[in-house]
Write a protein that holds these residues in place. Structure first.
Motif, mmCIF file in Angstrom:
data_model
loop_
_atom_site.group_PDB
_atom_site.id
_atom_site.type_symbol
_atom_site.label_atom_id
_atom_site.label_comp_id
_atom_site.label_asym_id
_atom_site.label_seq_id
_atom_site.Cartn_x
_atom_site.Cartn_y
_atom_site.Cartn_z
ATOM 1 N N VAL A 40 -32.477 5.037 -16.181
ATOM 2 C CA VAL A 40 -32.844 4.777 -17.578
ATOM 3 C C VAL A 40 -34.081 3.892 -17.660
ATOM 4 C CG1 VAL A 40 -32.057 3.648 -19.696
ATOM 5 C CG2 VAL A 40 -30.480 5.064 -18.368
ATOM 6 N N LEU A 41 -34.944 4.186 -18.643
ATOM 7 C CA LEU A 41 -36.152 3.401 -18.885
ATOM 8 C C LEU A 41 -36.307 3.141 -20.376
ATOM 9 C CD1 LEU A 41 -38.659 5.502 -16.752
ATOM 10 C CD2 LEU A 41 -37.757 3.254 -16.109
ATOM 11 N N PRO A 42 -36.845 1.970 -20.757
ATOM 12 C CA PRO A 42 -37.151 1.744 -22.173
ATOM 13 C C PRO A 42 -38.469 2.406 -22.557
ATOM 14 C CG PRO A 42 -37.729 -0.201 -20.896
ATOM 15 C CD PRO A 42 -37.118 0.785 -19.927
ATOM 16 N N GLY A 43 -38.488 3.026 -23.730
ATOM 17 C CA GLY A 43 -39.698 3.701 -24.205
ATOM 18 C C GLY A 43 -40.207 3.105 -25.508
ATOM 19 N N THR A 44 -41.446 3.395 -25.833
ATOM 20 C CA THR A 44 -42.037 2.915 -27.082
ATOM 21 C C THR A 44 -41.293 3.512 -28.276
ATOM 22 O OG1 THR A 44 -43.644 4.721 -26.999
ATOM 23 C CG2 THR A 44 -44.317 2.595 -26.074
ATOM 24 N N TYR A 45 -41.462 2.879 -29.432
ATOM 25 C CA TYR A 45 -40.761 3.316 -30.641
ATOM 26 C C TYR A 45 -41.659 3.075 -31.853
ATOM 27 C CZ TYR A 45 -39.867 -1.724 -31.025
ATOM 28 O OH TYR A 45 -40.019 -3.083 -31.097
ATOM 29 N N PRO A 46 -41.382 3.730 -32.970
ATOM 30 C CA PRO A 46 -42.256 3.606 -34.140
ATOM 31 C C PRO A 46 -42.205 2.215 -34.743
ATOM 32 C CG PRO A 46 -40.312 4.881 -34.675
ATOM 33 C CD PRO A 46 -40.290 4.680 -33.191
ATOM 34 N N ALA A 47 -43.370 1.709 -35.121
ATOM 35 C CA ALA A 47 -43.488 0.383 -35.713
ATOM 36 C C ALA A 47 -43.804 0.505 -37.195
ATOM 37 C CB ALA A 47 -44.590 -0.416 -35.009
ATOM 38 N N ASP B 75 -47.437 -3.901 -30.241
ATOM 39 C CA ASP B 75 -47.036 -5.250 -29.841
ATOM 40 C C ASP B 75 -46.414 -5.213 -28.445
ATOM 41 O OD1 ASP B 75 -44.341 -4.583 -29.960
ATOM 42 O OD2 ASP B 75 -44.090 -5.320 -31.998
ATOM 43 N N GLN B 76 -46.065 -6.402 -27.939
ATOM 44 C CA GLN B 76 -45.622 -6.507 -26.548
ATOM 45 C C GLN B 76 -44.217 -5.967 -26.347
ATOM 46 O OE1 GLN B 76 -46.185 -10.573 -25.350
ATOM 47 N NE2 GLN B 76 -48.392 -10.350 -25.159
ATOM 48 N N THR B 77 -43.478 -5.699 -27.431
ATOM 49 C CA THR B 77 -42.128 -5.169 -27.256
ATOM 50 C C THR B 77 -42.104 -3.661 -27.175
ATOM 51 O OG1 THR B 77 -41.651 -4.944 -29.624
ATOM 52 C CG2 THR B 77 -41.239 -7.096 -28.626
ATOM 53 N N GLY B 78 -43.224 -3.003 -27.456
ATOM 54 C CA GLY B 78 -43.248 -1.551 -27.380
ATOM 55 C C GLY B 78 -43.337 -0.848 -28.710
ATOM 56 N N ALA B 79 -43.369 -1.602 -29.830
ATOM 57 C CA ALA B 79 -43.537 -0.986 -31.144
ATOM 58 C C ALA B 79 -44.978 -0.497 -31.293
ATOM 59 C CB ALA B 79 -43.205 -1.991 -32.243
ATOM 60 N N ASP B 80 -45.141 0.711 -31.783
ATOM 61 C CA ASP B 80 -46.454 1.337 -31.842
ATOM 62 C C ASP B 80 -46.674 1.990 -33.206
ATOM 63 O OD1 ASP B 80 -48.800 2.701 -31.491
ATOM 64 O OD2 ASP B 80 -48.155 3.823 -29.713
ATOM 65 N N PRO B 81 -47.636 1.480 -34.012
ATOM 66 C CA PRO B 81 -47.884 2.055 -35.336
ATOM 67 C C PRO B 81 -48.471 3.453 -35.290
ATOM 68 C CG PRO B 81 -49.553 0.424 -34.802
ATOM 69 C CD PRO B 81 -48.518 0.339 -33.729
ATOM 70 N N ASP B 82 -49.063 3.841 -34.167
ATOM 71 C CA ASP B 82 -49.630 5.182 -34.013
ATOM 72 C C ASP B 82 -48.694 6.110 -33.247
ATOM 73 O OD1 ASP B 82 -52.054 4.424 -35.284
ATOM 74 O OD2 ASP B 82 -52.722 3.500 -33.421
ATOM 75 N N TRP B 83 -47.446 5.715 -33.163
ATOM 76 C CA TRP B 83 -46.444 6.386 -32.340
ATOM 77 C C TRP B 83 -46.150 7.795 -32.837
ATOM 78 C CZ3 TRP B 83 -41.728 8.556 -33.139
ATOM 79 C CH2 TRP B 83 -40.840 8.640 -32.062
ATOM 80 N N GLN B 84 -46.059 8.726 -31.915
ATOM 81 C CA GLN B 84 -45.609 10.080 -32.222
ATOM 82 C C GLN B 84 -44.486 10.516 -31.284
ATOM 83 O OE1 GLN B 84 -49.153 12.526 -32.138
ATOM 84 N NE2 GLN B 84 -49.479 12.229 -34.334
ATOM 85 N N THR B 85 -44.672 10.279 -29.992
ATOM 86 C CA THR B 85 -43.630 10.564 -29.012
ATOM 87 C C THR B 85 -43.524 9.382 -28.057
ATOM 88 O OG1 THR B 85 -45.218 11.696 -27.576
ATOM 89 C CG2 THR B 85 -43.975 13.060 -29.134
ATOM 90 N N PRO B 86 -42.336 9.126 -27.510
ATOM 91 C CA PRO B 86 -42.147 7.937 -26.677
ATOM 92 C C PRO B 86 -42.737 8.076 -25.281
ATOM 93 C CG PRO B 86 -40.126 9.203 -26.789
ATOM 94 C CD PRO B 86 -41.086 9.867 -27.724
#
Length: 212
Positions: free
Chosen positions: A32-39, A46-57
């Protein structure tokens, strides 16, 4: 962006669900791995992985391959921080073949007819993931070279439910517990996918009128 309410309250509840699923998979030895998520509201990632330009993790950690096989306690700590997407690295325990909706439905029907265990994931973009054991030989060329087929082996990853995705959430078509968490042999699933692909081509040829 994700077509759903990503409020703080909803995000917190979703993090708990993602964390429970991640711990369960890690306890079964899945990498298991942590992936980016929508912000919401952030101007930069940000440093936790939230991404405002997010589409896929994608994996949060640049050295994600060093994290493969992390202990369930470490996995639990990751999802205490943020509602990370739930990713699983492929190439060691599990591989996956990603196909379009049409091929996915045909292959799923063949697997049911054969009584063959095969966990299947569906993504909101119309793509399906057929999970298998890790293959020592990779994906056969007759599948790998198809434009609609993508093989996830060593060096890749896949999203698992309930990961958020563009326009929806990743979900199970066939849950692994239905088959006692047995992953099918990669060669068996590759053969079924190839048969489904050949059947689709034959059907198309029959449907097309002959040239005058």
């Amino acid at each position: 962006m994700l077509d759903t309410d990503w409020s703080d309250c909803w995000r917190g509840a979703f993090r708990i669900e993602l964390r429970a699923e991640a711990i369960g998979l890690a306890g079964r030895g899945w990498p298991v791995l942590p992936g980016t998520y929508p912000a919401v509201g952030e101007s930069v990632t940000d440093q936790t992985g939230a991404d405002p330009d997010w589409q896929t993790p994608v994996p949060v950690h640049q050295n994600w391959q060093d994290e493969v096989g992390a202990h369930p306690h470490r996995v639990a700590a990751w999802w205490t921080e943020a509602p990370y997407s739930l990713l699983v690295a492929t190439g060691t325990v599990v591989d996956a073949v990603e196909v379009d909706d049409q091929l996915g439905r045909r292959a799923a029907g063949l697997l049911r007819a054969l009584g063959q265990p095969a966990p299947i994931v569906a993504m909101p973009n119309g793509r399906w993931l057929f999970l298998t054991t890790a293959s020592a030989t990779g994906c056969p060329a007759e599948l790998r070279d198809r434009e609609s087929v993508r093989y996830h082996g060593e060096g890749s990853w896949i999203p698992l439910p309930p990961t958020p995705f563009e326009h929806g959430v990743v979900h199970w078509r066939v849950k692994p517990e239905v088959w006692g968490w047995r992953l099918p042999d990669a060669a068996v699933v590759h053969d079924v996918l190839f048969r489904a692909l050949a059947g689709a081509r034959t059907q198309l040829a029959v449907a097309e009128p002959s040239a005058a």
